[in-house]
Design a protein around this motif. Structure first.
Motif: not given
Ligand SMILES: O=c1ccn([C@@H]2O[C@H](COP(=O)(O)OP(=O)(O)O[C@H]3O[C@H](CO)[C@@H](O)[C@H](O)[C@H]3O)[C@@H](O)[C@H]2O)c(=O)[nH]1
Length: 458
Positions: A81, A83, A85, A193, A195, A198
């Motif tokens: 993905n 996003r 990293t 923000r 990951f 999330e």
């Protein structure tokens, strides 16, 4: 076989841990516990594992418990993905397991008898949810961090909604829990923000499809956090700790040196299953150890992943340190059976990174801790150590790499640990409370019985 045909049989339960020994070991302990209480058990593992320690543990577990079935998925190449990293190999492994989780479908469909329930590790709950729905599979999880840290994770989505910038505050409030220091929270968790946030948010939302949430803690150790979880919406939480060591961990320990040491004279040092400190910091620690006068048993790791940890002990600590301390201590490079060592009468203290399994093991075995938490949940776990007076903690030592902690500062704490009589008495009390909860047929026993009962009537 239909569910009704299966009704009279033993429940068939699978456990599915995510990456790392800190996850695998408690799931294997749960598998052994369910097996000993009459369930048919399968263990699902993802291959290749991230560490050699995991491969070895799995093989020795299955040779000790030939009745427990091994179910393997072979990880597919990771589709990143954009996003995501993070370059931590354990996070990458989690991503790979999440990406390959659909491989479980044919495996689960082929099982006879079919599963009555499954325990899925928290980090992959979201990816597992459509499978649970399609198979109508009662799904549970076993939480392997502290109830305190889990309370924080469970409340994180609301916290990030309510607060503009948590990093500017000194503490955060999870309802019904005493405040958590912001300096104890891993910095990635403060960035909405990120990951990582999330992933936590979606897994927290996935808790609602579960039939139950087990946690490796005991009520006496974390009464408020367990209560806070119940009152904050995780009402199906069941504390089942301290988990019992599996049979393999009861094998003879090949450490004749330890057998010769006086009671409570040896300091055990381990920073968990992954390396945590720089070589410079490890050398500073070695000098402090020498200065403190403790006898010691040090399980040394210098790389995050054991497969890549090729450096020799001499190259890390220096041959002169090993020569000077050869009659006072032993350094083991790699893996040693920690729970067996902590249970040994010669052990009088434990320098720990405060991985949650280590904290629970120290509590269960009554070993005073010097907390040195470098990453992740470990500082929040150290707050528990401090609160229940299981050990000492110097908050100012910070996260790994924040600053180099000097030998004098460390030696002072090591000496304090050895001389703290009050702490020695207190840890006996902690051990006693852990034993009482285990042996009184206490909460966790009852809950496990209820769980097995509820599976039987499915
Ligand atoms: O040489 C070793 C090293 C570890 N262990 C065992 O391996 C487990 C390690 O677990 P833990 O103490 O929790 O440390 P980590 O391996 O670092 O665990 C990861 O997973 C934990 C559970 O989520 C988190 O609390 C930690 O922060 C995270 O680093 C424990 O049972 C130890 O007894 C050994 O037996 N021998």
């Amino acid at each position: 076989m239909s569910k009704s045909e299966n009704a009279g049989q033993r429940p068939h339960v699978a456990v599915f841990p995510c990456a790392g020994m800190g996850h695998l070991l408690p799931y294997l302990r749960l598998a052994a516990m369910l097996h000993s209480r009459g369930c048919a058990v399968s263990v699902i593992s993802a291959h290749p594992t991230i560490s050699d320690a995991e491969s070895r543990s799995l093989s020795s577990f299955f040779s000790l418990y030939p009745q427990i079935r091994s179910l393997e998925i072979q990880l597919l190449p990771l589709k990143r993905n954009p996003r995501f990293t993070n370059d931590d190999p354990f996070f990458i492994q989690r991503e790979s397991i999440g990406n390959s989780i659909h491989l479980l479908r044919p495996l689960l469909a082929s099982l006879s008898p079919p599963l009555s329930a499954i325990f899925v590790d928290f980090p992959v709950l979201t990816e597992f949810s459509p499978i649970a729905a399609d198979f109508s599979l009662p799904t549970y999880t076993l939480i392997v961090t502290s109830a305190r840290f889990f309370s924080l994770m469970a409340h994180l989505p609301r916290l990030l909604e309510q607060e503009d910038d948590i990093s500017k505050k000194s503490e955060v409030c999870v309802p019904h829990l005493d405040p958590i220091q912001v300096s104890s929270i891993p910095p990635q968790m403060l960035d909405r923000r990120h990951f990582f946030v999330e992933t936590i948010t979606s897994n927290v939302a996935s808790l609602s499809y579960l039939k139950g949430v087990l946690i490796n803690t005991f009520t006496w150790l974390e009464p408020e956090a367990v209560e806070a979880l119940k009152r904050n919406g995780v009402d199906h939480i069941l504390p089942i700790g301290p988990l019992e060591a599996i049979k393999a961990e009861e094998s003879d320990m090949d450490l004749p040196w330890l057998e010769e040491q006086a009671p409570k004279s040896v300091l055990f040092i381990s920073f968990g299953s992954r390396g945590a400190h720089t070589k410079e910091q490890l050398r500073e620690f070695a000098a402090a150890l020498e200065k403190s006068g403790w006898r010691f048993l040090w399980v040394l790791k210098s790389g995050k992943v054991d497969r890549e940890d090729k450096e020799e002990t001499e190259d890390i600590l220096g041959s002169s340190f090993l020569e000077r301390t050869k009659n006072r201590g032993v350094v083991i490079k790699g893996w040693a059976d920690q729970e067996r060592i902590l249970a040994h009468s010669a052990i009088g203290g434990f320098v720990s990174h405060c991985g949650w399994n280590s904290v629970v093991e120290a509590a269960k075995l009554g070993v005073p801790v010097l907390a040195w938490p470098p990453h992740g949940d470990q500082r929040v776990n150290a707050e528990v150590v401090e609160k229940v007076e299981l050990g000492l903690w110097v908050r100012g030592w910070g996260w790994a790499g924040e600053r180099l902690i000097g030998r004098d500062e460390i030696a002072e704490k090591l000496i304090e640990l050895r001389n703290d009589e009050r702490l020695r008495e207190r840890v006996k009390e902690v051990r006693e409370k852990a034993r009482e909860e285990r042996e009184s047929g206490g909460i966790s026993e009852t809950l496990i019985r209820d769980l097995i009962h509820s599976l039987k009537i499915k």
